[in-house]
Design a protein around this motif. Structure first.
Motif, PDB file in Angstrom:
ATOM      1  N   TYR A 186      53.275  91.460  -2.712  1.00 45.62           N
ATOM      2  CA  TYR A 186      54.074  91.129  -2.066  1.00 45.62           C
ATOM      3  C   TYR A 186      53.232  90.147  -0.944  1.00 45.62           C
ATOM      4  O   TYR A 186      54.011  89.735  -0.133  1.00 45.62           O
ATOM      5  N   ARG A 218      59.680  84.490  -6.188  1.00 44.48           N
ATOM      6  CA  ARG A 218      60.892  85.462  -6.711  1.00 44.48           C
ATOM      7  C   ARG A 218      61.589  84.420  -7.503  1.00 44.48           C
ATOM      8  O   ARG A 218      62.597  84.838  -8.458  1.00 44.48           O
ATOM      9  N   HIS A 257      64.808  82.239   2.204  1.00 44.60           N
ATOM     10  CA  HIS A 257      64.894  83.912   1.906  1.00 44.60           C
ATOM     11  C   HIS A 257      65.140  84.329   3.377  1.00 44.60           C
ATOM     12  O   HIS A 257      65.790  85.322   3.470  1.00 44.60           O
ATOM     13  N   LYS A 309      68.128  86.831   4.548  1.00 42.45           N
ATOM     14  CA  LYS A 309      67.599  88.050   4.586  1.00 42.45           C
ATOM     15  C   LYS A 309      68.051  88.562   6.067  1.00 42.45           C
ATOM     16  O   LYS A 309      68.504  89.510   6.266  1.00 42.45           O
ATOM     17  N   HIS A 361      60.708  90.765   0.804  1.00 36.46           N
ATOM     18  CA  HIS A 361      62.135  91.345  -0.130  1.00 36.46           C
ATOM     19  C   HIS A 361      62.310  92.765  -0.083  1.00 36.46           C
ATOM     20  O   HIS A 361      63.215  93.320  -0.834  1.00 36.46           O
ATOM     21  N   CYS A 399      63.782  96.296   0.425  1.00 36.84           N
ATOM     22  CA  CYS A 399      65.139  96.357   0.577  1.00 36.84           C
ATOM     23  C   CYS A 399      65.644  96.632   2.074  1.00 36.84           C
ATOM     24  O   CYS A 399      64.972  97.578   2.908  1.00 36.84           O
TER      25      CYS A 399
HETATM   26  C1  HEM Z   1      70.612 103.184  -3.696  1.00 35.81           C
HETATM   27  C2  HEM Z   1      69.434 103.089  -3.316  1.00 35.81           C
HETATM   28  C3  HEM Z   1      68.682 101.794  -3.250  1.00 35.81           C
HETATM   29  C4  HEM Z   1      67.850 101.849  -3.833  1.00 35.81           C
HETATM   30  C5  HEM Z   1      66.880 102.640  -5.013  1.00 35.81           C
HETATM   31  C6  HEM Z   1      67.217 100.223  -3.658  1.00 35.81           C
HETATM   32  C7  HEM Z   1      65.959  99.653  -4.264  1.00 35.81           C
HETATM   33  C8  HEM Z   1      65.847  98.399  -3.842  1.00 35.81           C
HETATM   34  C9  HEM Z   1      64.871  97.580  -4.277  1.00 35.81           C
HETATM   35  C10 HEM Z   1      63.577  98.315  -5.265  1.00 35.81           C
HETATM   36  C11 HEM Z   1      64.578  96.342  -4.182  1.00 35.81           C
HETATM   37  C12 HEM Z   1      63.602  95.284  -4.269  1.00 35.81           C
HETATM   38  C13 HEM Z   1      62.470  95.051  -3.289  1.00 35.81           C
HETATM   39  C14 HEM Z   1      61.846  93.762  -3.605  1.00 35.81           C
HETATM   40  O1  HEM Z   1      62.397  92.865  -4.276  1.00 35.81           O
HETATM   41  O2  HEM Z   1      60.637  93.603  -3.189  1.00 35.81           O
HETATM   42  C15 HEM Z   1      65.684  96.312  -3.063  1.00 35.81           C
HETATM   43  C16 HEM Z   1      66.241  94.936  -2.675  1.00 35.81           C
HETATM   44  C17 HEM Z   1      67.702  94.981  -2.021  1.00 35.81           C
HETATM   45  N1  HEM Z   1      68.185  95.791  -1.653  1.00 35.81           N
HETATM   46 FE1  HEM Z   1      68.207  97.846  -1.734  1.00 35.81          FE
HETATM   47  N2  HEM Z   1      67.959  99.849  -2.699  1.00 35.81           N
HETATM   48  C18 HEM Z   1      69.108 100.899  -2.321  1.00 35.81           C
HETATM   49  C19 HEM Z   1      69.997 100.789  -1.575  1.00 35.81           C
HETATM   50  C20 HEM Z   1      70.435  99.503  -0.875  1.00 35.81           C
HETATM   51  C21 HEM Z   1      71.491  99.551  -0.107  1.00 35.81           C
HETATM   52  C22 HEM Z   1      72.302 100.751   0.429  1.00 35.81           C
HETATM   53  C23 HEM Z   1      71.503  98.059   0.177  1.00 35.81           C
HETATM   54  C24 HEM Z   1      72.626  97.901   1.298  1.00 35.81           C
HETATM   55  C25 HEM Z   1      72.241  97.109   2.177  1.00 35.81           C
HETATM   56  C26 HEM Z   1      70.688  97.444  -0.495  1.00 35.81           C
HETATM   57  C27 HEM Z   1      70.358  95.972  -0.328  1.00 35.81           C
HETATM   58  C28 HEM Z   1      69.392  95.528  -1.046  1.00 35.81           C
HETATM   59  C29 HEM Z   1      69.392  93.885  -0.804  1.00 35.81           C
HETATM   60  C30 HEM Z   1      70.139  93.037  -0.440  1.00 35.81           C
HETATM   61  C31 HEM Z   1      68.080  93.596  -1.450  1.00 35.81           C
HETATM   62  C32 HEM Z   1      67.253  92.411  -1.653  1.00 35.81           C
HETATM   63  C33 HEM Z   1      66.338  92.214  -0.613  1.00 35.81           C
HETATM   64  C34 HEM Z   1      65.484  90.927  -0.582  1.00 35.81           C
HETATM   65  O3  HEM Z   1      65.440  90.437  -1.742  1.00 35.81           O
HETATM   66  O4  HEM Z   1      64.739  90.367   0.510  1.00 35.81           O
HETATM   67  N3  HEM Z   1      70.094  98.318  -1.121  1.00 35.81           N
HETATM   68  N4  HEM Z   1      66.375  97.364  -2.987  1.00 35.81           N
END
Ligand code: HEM
Length: 417
Positions: free
Chosen positions: A57, A64, A90, A94, A359, A361
């Motif tokens: 991180y 990325r 980003h 974000k 990044h 979530c």
């Molecule tokens: C279902 C369960 C969920 C899991 C297991 C999960 C897991 C993750 C993981 C592992 C990442 C990547 C983190 C990284 O790249 O460092 C991520 C990013 C992200 N998640 Fe989730 N997530 C979940 C639910 C959600 C929900 C409900 C939302 C709705 C807002 C969401 C929106 C996002 C977005 C937009 C990213 C990209 C963030 C970025 O790149 O800055 N996720 N998530």
């Protein structure tokens, strides 16, 4: 010093065959939380554990952009979304997601999910049906998140849209031909949501200002240019898809309530105990296996050399199951969270570090809220039986699930909690 290396064969196939445990098994064999290999025909360093996550991180050392393999961008993620941005671009994008996931908005979504639970339970009881929870949840969560985000969803389209949203996360990591079903679904979802964004921009659809549909239709890049409708659609899908994907965690919740009766009973005794139960679900159960980034430049870390342009994998599941941070990691024990709050890099089910600048979530609050509401329904409102079925987790599937998908037979519904 060089990083331990496994024999110079490409490990794409063995990794896909055991996506949650491959990195941990190799780490244990080599006695190192970092090792080199070849993945997707590229030299790759695999990292696991708290220190490795903190390194991964470090945005000065990793980027990325272009890091995620194309099959994942063409299915799960889409093209042009926040996951592939770096630096100011980003942070700017974000901030939109963080604004959409404030506590009051999260509670509003939770209320819609709870209402869907009650409506669905009444329907199941009327039909006297045994249901497969994983299938039912996809429809319930699609209805809830579309209503909440003010994404129009005519009743006649519910099954179609729910099927496509589910295929984005449920079939992306599958082998052919299910993977191609996920690619087809991505095209259909992008086309649908691009139409929604254009309808908002041209005044045919007028969502409230605090909704995802409004915010993304009016989003701009840091230079003030409106996002391309295609990109705004990918970002709207970045809200809808993962909210529907929370179905996987709700199935794990039902699984844990059934298979861990003592811990489940303890969790009903206080809010803190319920919180700990939910955190343990996110730590213990396998969901998102790993992440990918690329090094920006040559550097040495803990005596190990990383060349510029190196593909690096962070093992999320292995980090959540690292015995150095989580004693007896294969035991489901919510009480571990009472003694020790998770750190930014040792508990990474939804990524680590900082939400706004990194990044991590933005949906952690949504996941927590949906799990809390579902816990209440499953422990205080809906009385049900769990018929005999195969509840073993299939760790070779992406995402992993109990083999049966969790069947339950509703018996009775209490009118209020
Ligand atoms: C279902 C369960 C969920 C899991 C297991 C999960 C897991 C993750 C993981 C592992 C990442 C990547 C983190 C990284 O790249 O460092 C991520 C990013 C992200 N998640 Fe989730 N997530 C979940 C639910 C959600 C929900 C409900 C939302 C709705 C807002 C969401 C929106 C996002 C977005 C937009 C990213 C990209 C963030 C970025 O790149 O800055 N996720 N998530």
């Amino acid at each position: 010093m060089s990083i331990p290396r496994i024999p110079p064969r490409d490990v794409t196939l063995p990794l896909l065959a055991d996506p949650y445990r491959f990195v941990s098994k190799e780490s244990a064999r080599l006695g190192s939380d970092a090792f080199e290999t070849r993945l997707l025909c590229r030299g790759t360093t695999c990292l696991k554990g708290e220190k490795g996550a903190a390194l991964f991180y470090d945005a000065e050392r990793f980027r990325r952009e272009g890091a995620m393999p194309s099959p994942i961008r063409k299915t799960l993620l889409g093209e042009g979304g926040v996951q592939g941005l770096d630096g100011e671009a980003h942070r700017h994008r974000k901030a939109i997601f963080m604004g959409l996931t404030q506590a009051d908005r999260v509670r509003a979504l939770g209320a819609r999910v709870e209402a869907e639970w009650i409506e669905a339970a009444e329907r199941w009881l009327r039909a006297g049906a045994t249901i497969r929870l994983y299938d039912e949840l996809a429809t319930m969560l699609t209805r809830a998140v579309c209503a909440w985000s003010e994404t129009p969803l005519p009743e006649a389209d519910v099954q179609l849209r729910a099927g496509h949203l589910r295929a984005l996360f449920d079939a992306a990591g599958a082998r052919n031909p299910r993977h191609f079903w996920s690619r087809h679904a991505r095209r259909r979802v992008d086309h649908w949501l691009k139409g929604v964004i254009e309808d908002v921009r041209e005044g045919r659809h007028r969502p409230a200002e605090n909704t995802a549909t409004f915010a993304l239709a009016h989003a701009r890049d840091p230079g003030g240019t409106p996002l391309a409708a295609e990109v705004a659609a990918v970002e709207l899908a970045n809200i809808l898809r993962p909210t529907v994907a929370t179905a996987v965690y709700v199935v794990f919740l039902a699984h844990a309530l059934h298979t861990q009766p003592e811990a489940a009973r303890a969790a009903t005794q206080s809010l803190a105990a319920r919180d700990a139960f939910i955190e343990e679900i996110r730590r213990f159960y396998p969901f998102f296996p790993s992440l990918v980034a690329t090094t920006r430049r040559d550097f040495v870390w803990e005596g190990l050399s990383f060349p510029e342009g190196r593909q690096v994998i962070l093992d999320l599941y292995g980090t959540n199951h690292d015995a150095n941070a989580w004693p007896d990691p294969e035991i489901f024990r919510p009480a571990r969270f009472a003694n020790r709050p998770p750190g930014a890099f040792d508990f990474v089910p939804q990524g680590g570090g900082d939400h706004l600048t990194g990044h991590r979530c933005p949906g952690e609050g949504i996941v927590h809220e949906i799990l809390m509401r579902s816990f209440d329904v499953l422990t205080t409102r809906l009385r049900y039986e769990v018929p005999k079925q195969d509840l073993r987790l299939n760790l070779r599937r992406l995402p992993a699930l109990p083999r049966s998908g969790f069947f339950l037979r509703p018996l009775d519904l209490a009118r209020s909690g």
